[in-house]
Design a protein around this motif. Structure first.
Motif, PDB file in Angstrom:
ATOM      1  N   GLU A 111       0.789  -1.222  -0.038  1.00 12.70           N
ATOM      2  CA  GLU A 111       0.179   0.032  -0.071  1.00 12.70           C
ATOM      3  C   GLU A 111       0.993   1.108   0.059  1.00 12.70           C
ATOM      4  OE1 GLU A 111      -3.006  -0.153   3.035  1.00 12.70           O
ATOM      5  OE2 GLU A 111      -3.939  -1.883   2.376  1.00 12.70           O
ATOM      6  N   ARG A 123      -3.123   0.321  -3.937  1.00 10.25           N
ATOM      7  CA  ARG A 123      -2.796  -0.965  -3.286  1.00 10.25           C
ATOM      8  C   ARG A 123      -2.516  -2.152  -4.300  1.00 10.25           C
ATOM      9  NH1 ARG A 123      -5.398  -3.864   1.414  1.00 10.25           N
ATOM     10  NH2 ARG A 123      -5.673  -6.056   0.705  1.00 10.25           N
ATOM     11  N   GLU A 145      -5.410  -1.748  -7.146  1.00  7.67           N
ATOM     12  CA  GLU A 145      -6.626  -0.736  -6.560  1.00  7.67           C
ATOM     13  C   GLU A 145      -6.019   0.643  -6.465  1.00  7.67           C
ATOM     14  OE1 GLU A 145      -8.186  -2.221  -3.219  1.00  7.67           O
ATOM     15  OE2 GLU A 145      -7.972  -4.375  -3.730  1.00  7.67           O
ATOM     16  N   ASP A 201      -7.441   4.310  -5.184  1.00  9.61           N
ATOM     17  CA  ASP A 201      -8.420   4.922  -4.431  1.00  9.61           C
ATOM     18  C   ASP A 201      -9.648   4.145  -4.007  1.00  9.61           C
ATOM     19  OD1 ASP A 201      -9.479   7.138  -2.958  1.00  9.61           O
ATOM     20  OD2 ASP A 201     -10.567   7.924  -4.591  1.00  9.61           O
ATOM     21  N   GLY A 202      -9.170   2.612  -3.635  1.00  8.11           N
ATOM     22  CA  GLY A 202      -9.984   1.734  -2.838  1.00  8.11           C
ATOM     23  C   GLY A 202     -10.793   1.150  -3.950  1.00  8.11           C
TER      24      GLY A 202
END
Length: 155
Positions: free
Chosen positions: A87, A100, A124, A126-127
């Protein structure tokens, strides 16, 4: 101890798959290779074809781990190892996003004095699931450029 910087040519093949389709990019960069404490380092500048013009990239690796550091137009740190979840932040002049990476496959080897780094990972931003990427890098001595001394890449 003097570290010898050897001119190298870096072939980079990337494939990105997302809901928007598949994108393949192939670029070649020129940089310098160094070895220190059984770790290898390559330093090079990205070009426009990579979409990262104005960015300096450092690759650091051994047989179990690869780290990609970028600074300039884009700032980010990507670390890959078997099963590793990394991350970090992806920064541009316009925005900063949490990033991530989940390493799904990593294989590093040297054959005939050419380093091969192959990795696959899920990205990934921004989530949100963004894409799955395959990256292959071949790092070889740049025989067209003159240099003093030599470090063999394979041990």
């Amino acid at each position: 101890m003097k570290i010898v910087m050897q001119p190298v040519k870096i072939h980079i093949y990337s494939q990105s798959r997302s809901s928007e389709g598949t994108e393949n990019i192939e670029t070649t960069a020129y940089g310098r290779l160094a070895e220190k404490n059984n770790k290898f380092y390559v330093f090079y500048e990205e070009d426009a074809a990579s979409g990262l013009a104005g960015t300096k990239t450092t690759l650091k690796w051994d047989h179990e781990r690869v780290i990609i550091l970028r600074s300039g137009t884009v700032d980010c740190r990507q670390e890959f190892a078997g099963g590793l979840v990394c991350e970090s932040l992806y920064r541009t002049p316009y925005l900063t996003l949490p990033m991530r990476l989940t390493t799904e496959y990593l294989y590093v080897y040297c054959r005939d004095r050419v380093w091969h780094i192959e990795l696959e990972y899920a990205l990934e931003l921004d989530g949100q699931a963004h894409s799955r990427l395959k990256l292959k890098m071949e790092i070889e001595e740049d025989v067209k450029r003159e240099y003093e001394g030599s470090t063999g890449c394979c041990h």
